[in-house]
Design a protein around this motif. Structure first.
Motif, PDB file in Angstrom:
ATOM      1  N   LEU A  93       0.820  -1.219   0.000  1.00 43.44           N
ATOM      2  CA  LEU A  93       0.000   0.000   0.000  1.00 43.44           C
ATOM      3  C   LEU A  93       0.855   1.271   0.000  1.00 43.44           C
ATOM      4  N   GLY A  94       2.162   1.092  -0.169  1.00 47.38           N
ATOM      5  CA  GLY A  94       3.050   2.255  -0.209  1.00 47.38           C
ATOM      6  C   GLY A  94       3.341   2.844   1.168  1.00 47.38           C
ATOM      7  N   ILE A  95       3.178   2.014   2.201  1.00 48.80           N
ATOM      8  CA  ILE A  95       3.404   2.482   3.581  1.00 48.80           C
ATOM      9  C   ILE A  95       4.623   1.767   4.157  1.00 48.80           C
ATOM     10  N   GLY A  96       5.485   2.537   4.801  1.00 52.92           N
ATOM     11  CA  GLY A  96       6.687   1.974   5.405  1.00 52.92           C
ATOM     12  C   GLY A  96       6.378   1.385   6.766  1.00 52.92           C
ATOM     13  N   SER A  97       7.189   0.415   7.180  1.00 58.66           N
ATOM     14  CA  SER A  97       6.963  -0.227   8.469  1.00 58.66           C
ATOM     15  C   SER A  97       8.288  -0.610   9.102  1.00 58.66           C
ATOM     16  N   CYS A  98       8.257  -0.832  10.392  1.00 62.21           N
ATOM     17  CA  CYS A  98       9.441  -1.364  11.078  1.00 62.21           C
ATOM     18  C   CYS A  98       8.988  -2.184  12.271  1.00 62.21           C
TER      19      CYS A  98
END
Ligand code: FMN
Length: 195
Positions: free
Chosen positions: A132-137
């Motif tokens: 969805l074009g969202i960054g995560s960590c």
């Protein structure tokens, strides 16, 4: 290559975020991906506590930083040059890197598969986020964010069951505009053993 494989290869940990909040529809999709992850015995025991309160996330992230004692990076050994972690840059004071959405994943204490259940849900969510074009960590040792009187008060405010504990946090946000998407470190040899 399948679209799923493209996403698996594209996903990277993001630690430099825009301040703007992620879209609600995207958040709902990501949560759904977590809810549909496998769970030990099909118990669905993971609790996803979604916090989008900037001040609260900052404060918990700072508590976590104080309670973390990472082995600091060296020139030869580092987590990420492009998206420095708290082990790479001692100036980073927020272990949540100012992400706009922090999801703390809780699971029952004294449950053998508590961490496993959270980890598989988190991976589903990170892949959904990437798509969805969202960054995560992924942030391990989630309980360290609550290991002071303020954190304990927040757990009570959130009505977290006392027989549950914070396994981990999942950070979500838009990658800082202008940043190049990070590249993966080369894979180590010898990890696959054909027996
Ligand atoms: C169990 C686990 C715990 C992690 N904890 C942290 C953490 O506390 N802080 C952080 O910045 N990154 C954390 N990460 C992210 C890793 O540093 C990251 O996945 C790794 O450096 C590989 O980079 P990539 O995700 O971009 O492929 C964690 C990852 C895992 C799987």
């Amino acid at each position: 290559m399948s679209e799923l494989m493209d996403i698996i290869l594209h996903r990277r940990s993001i630690r430099r975020f825009e301040t703007r909040q992620i879209e609600e529809n995207a958040l709902q999709e990501i949560l759904k991906a977590g809810m549909y992850a496998p769970s030990a015995g099909g118990r669905q025991g993971v609790l996803f506590a979604v916090c989008q309160n900037e001040e609260l996330n900052k404060r918990l992230g700072r508590i976590k930083r104080v309670n973390s004692n990472p082995k600091m990076a060296t020139a030869a050994s580092y987590v990420s040059r492009e998206q420095p972690s708290i082990a790479d840059d001692p100036n980073l004071k927020n272990a949540f890197y100012d992400a706009s959405t922090v999801i703390t994943m809780f699971a029952p204490k004294n449950f053998l598969f508590a961490v496993d259940d959270c980890a598989v849900a988190a991976e589903n969510m990170m892949l959904a986020a990437d798509s969805l074009g969202i960054g995560s960590c992924y942030i391990g040792a989630g309980w360290t964010a609550f290991a002071d009187p303020y954190g304990q008060m927040i757990l009570r405010q959130w009505n977290i069951r006392t027989d549950y504990y914070a396994v981990m946090q999942l950070l979500l946000g838009y990658a800082l505009s202008g940043d190049k998407h990070p590249s993966a470190k080369p894979r180590k040899d010898g990890g696959i053993v054909r027996v």
